[in-house]
Design a protein around this motif. Sequence first.
Motif, PDB file in Angstrom:
ATOM      1  N   LEU A  50       0.925  -1.406   0.028  1.00 24.22           N
ATOM      2  CA  LEU A  50       0.173  -0.169   0.107  1.00 24.22           C
ATOM      3  C   LEU A  50       1.051   1.161  -0.016  1.00 24.22           C
ATOM      4  N   TYR A  51       0.895   2.138  -0.925  1.00 23.40           N
ATOM      5  CA  TYR A  51       1.344   3.340  -1.040  1.00 23.40           C
ATOM      6  C   TYR A  51       0.578   4.506  -0.919  1.00 23.40           C
ATOM      7  N   HIS A  52       1.052   5.659  -0.587  1.00 24.54           N
ATOM      8  CA  HIS A  52       0.694   7.019  -0.242  1.00 24.54           C
ATOM      9  C   HIS A  52       1.097   8.079  -1.146  1.00 24.54           C
ATOM     10  N   THR A  53       0.441   9.063  -1.371  1.00 24.25           N
ATOM     11  CA  THR A  53       1.164  10.237  -2.067  1.00 24.25           C
ATOM     12  C   THR A  53       0.567  11.420  -1.399  1.00 24.25           C
ATOM     13  N   SER A  54       0.892  12.566  -1.645  1.00 21.05           N
ATOM     14  CA  SER A  54       0.481  13.737  -0.988  1.00 21.05           C
ATOM     15  C   SER A  54      -0.593  14.256  -2.001  1.00 21.05           C
ATOM     16  N   GLY A  55      -0.221  13.968  -3.445  1.00 14.73           N
ATOM     17  CA  GLY A  55      -1.022  14.337  -4.194  1.00 14.73           C
ATOM     18  C   GLY A  55      -0.286  14.887  -5.573  1.00 14.73           C
ATOM     19  N   THR A  56      -1.076  16.085  -6.158  1.00 11.66           N
ATOM     20  CA  THR A  56      -0.337  16.413  -7.442  1.00 11.66           C
ATOM     21  C   THR A  56       0.993  17.198  -7.388  1.00 11.66           C
ATOM     22  N   ALA A  57       1.977  17.087  -8.124  1.00 16.63           N
ATOM     23  CA  ALA A  57       2.981  17.496  -8.156  1.00 16.63           C
ATOM     24  C   ALA A  57       3.145  19.016  -8.668  1.00 16.63           C
TER      25      ALA A  57
END
Length: 122
Positions: A50-57
């Motif tokens: 399971l991976y997480h990103t803060s959102g758009t770059a």
Amino acid sequence: MASKLALRASAASVAIMTAIALAPPAVADQLDPIPGNGVFVVGRDIAPGLYHTSGTASTFGVWINNVPTQDSMCAWFTYSTPDANKDHVVQTNMSVGPMFANINTTIKAFESQNCEPWTRVP
């Protein structure tokens, strides 16, 4: 005496060559975090999980009628084949905000577009 030395040297060479042949192949370190852009093969480039990103770059967002444009969003895709063929998309999502992506063992490739790096959730 010379034949004994040659025999020992030959036996040592065979032992070294056998040890090299039996050694497991070198595996590159898997990426964590996963960069925000690219296609990554599961098992070779990245580990399942399971991976997480803060959102758009994106440094700025473009909105039309209260809807962000595609270039303003982070998008991800999982594929059932390692070549990331768009005909083999298993799951996809896009957002300007934080997201999770579950890359399980049946997934063969993961693609990220315009996202902050993805970190594995313990």
